[in-house]
Every structure is written in C-alpha cells, then in structure tokens.
Design an enzyme around this catalytic site. Structure first.
Site, PDB file in Angstrom:
ATOM      1  N   ILE A   1       0.169   3.949   0.229  1.00 55.14           N
ATOM      2  CA  ILE A   1       1.434   4.146  -0.487  1.00 55.14           C
ATOM      3  C   ILE A   1       1.453   3.267  -1.731  1.00 55.14           C
ATOM      4  O   ILE A   1       1.240   2.063  -1.651  1.00 55.14           O
ATOM      5  CB  ILE A   1       2.636   3.824   0.437  1.00 55.14           C
ATOM      6  CG1 ILE A   1       2.705   4.869   1.540  1.00 55.14           C
ATOM      7  CG2 ILE A   1       3.946   3.814  -0.325  1.00 55.14           C
ATOM      8  CD1 ILE A   1       2.340   4.369   2.859  1.00 55.14           C
ATOM      9  N   CYS A   2       1.749   3.905  -2.868  1.00 55.86           N
ATOM     10  CA  CYS A   2       1.841   3.220  -4.164  1.00 55.86           C
ATOM     11  C   CYS A   2       0.546   2.437  -4.424  1.00 55.86           C
ATOM     12  O   CYS A   2      -0.533   3.009  -4.376  1.00 55.86           O
ATOM     13  CB  CYS A   2       3.096   2.350  -4.179  1.00 55.86           C
ATOM     14  SG  CYS A   2       3.462   1.651  -5.777  1.00 55.86           S
ATOM     15  N   GLN A   3       0.650   1.119  -4.655  1.00 55.51           N
ATOM     16  CA  GLN A   3      -0.552   0.321  -4.903  1.00 55.51           C
ATOM     17  C   GLN A   3      -1.479   0.379  -3.688  1.00 55.51           C
ATOM     18  O   GLN A   3      -2.710   0.340  -3.831  1.00 55.51           O
ATOM     19  CB  GLN A   3      -0.135  -1.132  -5.168  1.00 55.51           C
ATOM     20  CG  GLN A   3      -1.253  -2.049  -5.569  1.00 55.51           C
ATOM     21  CD  GLN A   3      -0.798  -3.500  -5.572  1.00 55.51           C
ATOM     22  OE1 GLN A   3       0.093  -3.889  -4.824  1.00 55.51           O
ATOM     23  NE2 GLN A   3      -1.398  -4.292  -6.436  1.00 55.51           N
TER      24      GLN A   3
ATOM     25  N   GLY B   1      -2.003   2.952  -2.093  1.00 55.42           N
ATOM     26  CA  GLY B   1      -2.749   4.195  -2.280  1.00 55.42           C
ATOM     27  C   GLY B   1      -3.992   3.932  -3.116  1.00 55.42           C
ATOM     28  O   GLY B   1      -5.081   4.446  -2.822  1.00 55.42           O
TER      29      GLY B   1
ATOM     30  N   THR C   1       0.060   8.499  -1.464  1.00 60.51           N
ATOM     31  CA  THR C   1       1.458   8.808  -1.775  1.00 60.51           C
ATOM     32  C   THR C   1       1.897   7.946  -2.947  1.00 60.51           C
ATOM     33  O   THR C   1       1.746   6.727  -2.895  1.00 60.51           O
ATOM     34  CB  THR C   1       2.350   8.498  -0.548  1.00 60.51           C
ATOM     35  OG1 THR C   1       1.636   8.857   0.614  1.00 60.51           O
ATOM     36  CG2 THR C   1       3.651   9.238  -0.596  1.00 60.51           C
TER      37      THR C   1
END
Lengths: 377, 370
Positions: A148-150, A152, A172
């Site tokens: 998720i985000c970083q 990811g 994501t």
C-alpha cells in the site's frame, strides 16, 4: 419600522444561532458519552518481532481459507491500522470474511537511534525476514504480497529482487513513476535539499510530513473539514469516525533519515525505479523480473499518488497476468469509503482467490500442527 | 429541614464572601499590574526609587499579606519587598547614569555605582538572609558572615575597576557610533545588507576593546562562541527573510479570494433576502474560491522556490544553533548529539553484524541437519 429584508435577516440568523446552540448541546452530550474510539480492533496475534518492526497474523473469521497467505506491506508514513480503522470499514475484516489469510507489518516508530536505517534494511531486511517467516509459518514457498502506497513501491522492489517468493502481487495507490507533475508532492520533493535535511534533522519528523500533506489542500483540510465536523457534532457515529480518522492522520511516525534520503533522491528526484537503475544493497532492481500475476489498484482522484505515478507499472513488468484497476476515489477513500468496501475489497479478494488454493480441512490441521510444533520448539 | 436550609444559607453567604474576596483580590491585582506599565513620574535624582515604584509595591505587599495570612510569612514578604525595592532603586540609578554620560562614563561613576550597589545589598539582601525567621533557622547554614563577604567582594571589584575600568570608554564610544550608524541607515529603510553592515561594524568595534579579554586563553571558547553566534545571526536573518516571503505568498491568495468572494457575495445577496440555502451557497463559494486560489499558488514555480528557500534557510539556522549547543554541551558532562550519533551508528552496525551472523548460524545448522 424595520424593512422586511432586515427582519428576514434577523430571523434567519436567530434561527441559525438557535440551531447551532442546540447542536452544540447535543454535541457536548456526544463528546462526553462513552464512544468507541478504538482502531485496529480485528483480532490478531503478534507472530514476529524484529527491532521496532512487528508482524501480526489476523485470526480467520470463516472456515474457508485460501493459501498462500497475503502479507500486507504498509507505507512508512502513517500507520497500517488505516486498513482496519473501524469494523464496518475494514479492508482486513473484509478480506478475512472472504477466506483470505492476512498478515500485516507494523513498521513501528523510528527513534533517533534508527536514523541510519536504510531502504536495504527495510526491504532486504525486515520485509524479507517477514516473508520468510510467513513462508515457514504457512508451510509455503511463495506468498501473496499486497503493498500500500510507499509499501507498494517496497513490494514491487522486493518482488523484482525475489520473484520466486511472490506468488501474486497487489499494489494499491503505489507510486512507481515519479516523473509527474500531477501531484504537488512530486513537484515539491523534486526541489528538496534532502541531504541538508537529513544531515541536520537525522530522522524526518512526522509533523513535517503532516504539514506537507496539509499544504496539499490547506483550505479543505484545515478549515472545511472541521466546519463539517461541527455541523455533525451531534451525530455520535460521525464523531466517532471523525476522531478515529483524525487519530490516524496525525499518528505519523518519524521517517528514518537514511531510508528517507534514498527514497527522495532515487525515486522522487531521479526516478530510478522505472529506468531499471535503482540499486538496493548492491543489486539492480529490474522491474522486468516481475512475472507473477499483478493487480495494480489506484485512485482516480488521488492527489498524493496520482494515477500517472501508479498506472505505468503494468507496462514496465513482464507479467502476462496483469491488470490495472482504477477506482473513482482519492488516496484514503480507496480504503475507507463505503464504496470500496462494497466493490474494491471483494474485487481484490476474488482476484486473489482465483490465483490461490482453497485449503482442505486436513491441510488446515496440518498447518496448525506445524505452528504448534514451532511454538513448542 | 430548617438546619439544612440554615446550613445552605451559611454556605451561600460564605460562598459569596469568598467570591467577593477573590474578585477584590483579582481586581486589585489587575489594577496594580496595569500600574506597572504606567511610567513613573520623573523624580529628582536623589529621590529613592521607592517613591516611583511604591505605588506598585505597597498594594502588592498588602495583597500578599492578606492572601498569606500568617504573620511570619508576611514578615518574609516584607523583607522580600524591601529587597526588590532596593533593586529597583539601583536600576533607576543605573538608568540615570547611562543616558547622561553616554560615552563618557568615567570609572569613578561606575565605582560609585558599585559602592552603592554593595551598600544596598548589605543593607537589605544580606540582612534578610542573615536574619532569624520563622522557619526555625537562626542563622544561615555554615555561619557565613555576609558583611565580610561583601567587603571581599567590594575589594575585588575595586581592583578589577582599577585594572580594566578604562576599557569601558571605547565600548561606550562604539555603542554611540553604532547608534549613529543605525540612525543613518534607518533613514532610507533598512535592508538585509544594512543589517549585515551594522552587525559587522558592531563586531569590529567591539573587537577592539573586547579582544584583549578574549585573547586570554581561558575565554578563548567564548570568542569561538561569538563567531558561531554571528553566523547563526546571519542564518536567522536569512531564515526570517525567506519565511517572510513564504508567509506573504500564503497571504496573497487569501486576499485575492476575499476580494472575489465579496464580489460573488454581492451578486448572491442582490435581492436583499437571505435564506439558509443562500448561506450554504455562499459557504461553498468561499471554500471553492479559497481552494482554487491556494491550488494556483501551491502549484506555482514561485511557491516551490519559496518553500525550498524557506526549508534550506531553516535547516541552516537549525544547524548553526545545534553547533552552538554542541559547544555548550562540550563543556559539561552531558553527551552531545554528535557523540550520540556515533554511538547510534556503532549500535546500528553491530546489530547488523549480529543479524548476519545469526543468519549464517541458521544456515549452517540447517546444512548440518541435512
């Protein structure tokens, strides 16, 4: 004799004042009442700990269980419990209800002693160790990664370096191509003198990050949001949700200096990942090594990680089974909106299920025995 | 039932009394507080400062006596006030000496001042400490004779004055020169360069009389400290300039937005009737206008430049302040940040090594099992 217009003004204002007073009185009742403000309440067990990093395994809620488990990798910015903010809007609970076996990493709160932690330590160290642990615990050779985000970006890097350990990859709102002017963070970070900042500050304070995020849309985030809160102060459910979200927003760990320096320089400023020039622990990260099935999810209205930063991943990898999935929401809404609970989570669960194995009861028992044996050992 | 009502009345009366007492006390305190900021009327040079500040001290003393109640404590407070009064007396003397003599403060004047100062301390402060008071101590622990101490003090200051008294002259001369320079610079508005020029002149001017002291090895670090302070001042000025630019940029869209909103508000309220829907519409306009103006600003090249400069200068300032703090800490038994960083690095590397070794042990054990 007062003119009619003035009379109307008076009436409107008096009515408003009266309504505001009533609302505040109710609001005071709400604020002083017993409210559920707990976050991350889905039952879980601490299964792995290394330095300040912890990994949890969520207790399954249905008999049907799929293998391999999914390991969720959250960003270093903010905390992972955003995926389990409240029971009715919990990505974790939602996935569990579909039979997905979920593990999650909590990166902890770096202290001044952690300023030397590098991206190598996070990805080659902690993340890699967590993956190995899950493999042993679940008795599998490959696991599913969901970044998720970083987190990811970290998952993508890990998958490119260790493709044999990742069965399926879900990213994501993950920034991959940093060369975009769609998001202000990308523009500002490009000009940051990150060396000076890390040399002077050591770790980058979480509050500094928060101010940066608030500056992205100051009037909405500093003013309008709280006006909206006051308008609903008498609504217990709203207040409870609002406080939980505020708690999450301002629960910002400091960023380990060296890791942050490399992330800003190599990603935001030099965009090395998409050029296949990013180095981690002496190894070059080549995105073409990613051949496992990939689901890349991004928010169409994401102002932190704009679609332009996430979308290109699919074109940079060699997977045959790959999909871009855009969702009409922002960076946070993608996890906590009621729509995402109804659409996105089932989509992720069904995507994973199709590429996973449904465990038979015997296999389930065998895994439990392995786990018990390890604990005894 | 009756007694309960009576109790209630008594309580109510007591409550009112208490409240009135506190209201009076606060009202007096506020009155006295505001008196503090009223400059005392000019008095003759010879008159004691008590006359000027007595208006403030007297009611304060009475108020405290009233609040504290116990006579012993009141006595201590009386003495405390007499000491404070003596200090204000001295402060007034000093303030009378300085403007009159400006650059021509003769060592004799300073000597007289110090004599008076010691005399005052002897008469009030030392007396206060040495006097028996209600806390059970009849004399100061250790039995120090304060009169003797003050004599020693006086003698050492006299010696010091004889030796270095004449050095004051160039310092005062320099202050006058700098004041004149500041006045000249201020005529056309002061710029950053003017500040730097002024500071350099001050530093050079001070260097002449003070360097003699600073060259003494014992005060060498002080000189280093001054240099660092001068750098931090420069960093501070740059930071102030950058942050002022940053805040001005942030303020600009607000002004523009308000102008635009007022135009739109006039259009909404043209027919003179206000409804709740119109308020809602008006609020939406406010939010959207501010949002747009800020978005334009935040995505502009000027803002990016400004935020970069502000952050850079903030870091420079922080670094120079850290340096000063490190220098201060070096002279204490407290560990500095650099030393802590070294320790942290050592621990970090050791941990890394231990982890690597552990992994190797696990691998070897697994191989042996096979």
């Amino acid at each position: 004799m007062e003119p009619q217009a003035v009379k109307n003004h008076k009436e409107v204002i008096l009515n408003q004042v009266q309504r505001i007073q009533e609302r505040f009185l109710h609001g005071m009742d709400v604020l002083t009442s017993n409210m559920d403000l707990e976050v991350g309440t889905t039952p879980k067990e601490l299964v792995y700990e290394e330095d300040k990093v912890k990994m949890y395994h969520y207790t399954p809620v249905v008999k049907e269980r799929y293998s391999p488990p999914v390991l969720m990798v959250y960003a270093l910015v903010n905390k992972q419990y955003m995926l389990d903010l409240q029971p009715d809007r919990s990505v974790i609970r939602n996935l569990l209800s579909h039979g997905i076996d979920v593990y999650i990493i909590d990166w902890g709160y770096p202290s001044p002693g952690d300023k030397y932690l590098t991206m190598e330590d996070y990805i080659d160290g902690y993340l890699s160790n967590c993956v190995d642990f899950v493999c042993k615990e679940a008795n599998v050779k490959q696991i599913n990664l969901m970044g998720i985000c970083q987190g990811g970006t970290f998952s993508v890097i890990y998958s490119a370096l260790n493709p044999e350990k990742v069965k399926n990859l879900i990213t994501t709102v993950a920034p991959i191509d940093f060369d975009t002017k769609d998001g202000l963070l990308h523009v500002w970070s490009y000009y940051l003198d990150i060396d000076k900042m890390v040399d002077v500050l050591g770790n980058i304070p979480g509050d500094f990050m928060n101010i940066g995020f608030l500056l992205l849309n100051p009037f909405r985030l500093i003013f309008d949001k709280y006006v909206n809160f006051l308008e609903h102060i008498d609504d217990k459910a709203f207040v409870s949700n609002f406080i939980k979200m505020e708690k999450w927003i301002f629960d910002s760990p400091d960023q380990a200096g060296e890791a942050f320096r490399k992330f800003i320089k190599d990603m935001y400023q030099n965009n090395l990942l998409v050029k296949n020039e990013f180095q981690l622990g002496g190894k070059t990260v080549d995105l073409r090594n990613i051949t496992m099935p990939v689901l890349n999810v991004f928010g169409e209205n994401d102002h932190l990680v704009p679609p332009a930063a996430s979308r290109p991943l699919i074109d940079l990898i060699r997977s045959k089974d790959k999909e871009n999935y855009s969702f009409p929401t922002g960076h946070i809404g993608i996890f906590v909106s009621s729509r995402s609970q109804k659409e996105l989570c089932p989509k992720v669960a069904s995507w994973l299920k199709k590429r996973s194995t449904l465990l038979k009861s015997g296999q389930e028992k065998q895994k439990k025995d392995i786990k018990k044996g390890r604990k005894r050992g | 039932m009756e007694s309960k009502t009576a109790d209630k009345n008594t309580n109510a009366e007591a409550g009112t009394e208490n409240r009135n007492f506190w209201l009076d006390a606060w009202s007096n305190a506020f009155k006295n507080f505001s008196n503090m900021f009223t400059p005392p009327a000019p008095k003759a040079e010879t008159e004691s400062a008590e006359g000027s500040y007595g208006a403030w001290f007297k009611p304060q003393k009475e108020l405290l006596n009233k609040l504290m109640g116990t006579p012993e404590l009141s006595d201590v407070f009386s003495k405390f006030f007499s000491v404070t009064n003596a200090y204000s007396d001295l402060a007034k003397m000093w303030s009378l000496i300085l403007p009159k003599n400006e650059a021509n403060v003769a060592p004799d004047t300073i000597k007289t001042f110090l004599n008076n100062w010691i005399e005052n301390r002897k008469n009030s402060f030392f007396k206060l400490i040495g006097m028996p008071y209600s806390m059970g101590l009849t004399e100061v622990p250790g039995g120090v004779n304060f009169t003797e101490v003050s004599e020693i003090y006086r003698k050492s200051i006299e010696t010091w004055l004889e030796a270095y008294g004449k050095e004051y002259k160039p310092i005062f001369e320099n202050i006058t020169k700098i004041s004149q320079k500041a006045r000249d610079l201020a005529k056309d508005g002061i710029t950053h360069e003017d500040f730097v020029e002024l500071y350099d002149s001050w530093f050079e001017g001070m260097d002449e009389p003070i360097s003699k002291f600073l060259q003494i090895p014992a005060v060498g670090p002080t000189r280093q400290m001054l240099n660092k302070l001068s750098k931090s001042l420069d960093a501070y000025i740059k930071y102030c300039g950058a942050s002022a630019d940053f805040y001005l940029r942030m303020a600009k869209p607000s002004t523009e937005a308000l102008e635009e909103i007022s135009t739109q508000a006039a259009a909404i309220l043209k027919d003179g009737e206000i409804t709740e829907e119109k308020y809602r519409k008006f609020y939406d306009i406010i939010i959207k206008t501010f949002e747009k103006k800020f978005h334009d600003l935040l995505s502009s090249a000027g803002f990016t430049h400004s935020i970069k400069i502000t952050l850079d200068t903030a870091m420079e300032l922080r670094k120079s302040l850290f340096d000063i703090m490190e220098d201060n800490l070096k002279q204490t038994p407290i560990i500095t940040r650099t030393e802590m960083d070294d320790v942290h690095k050592e621990i970090y590397l050791l941990k890394k090594k231990v982890k690597e070794l552990n992994k190797e042990i696990v691998k070897l054990t697994e191989n042996r099992k096979r």
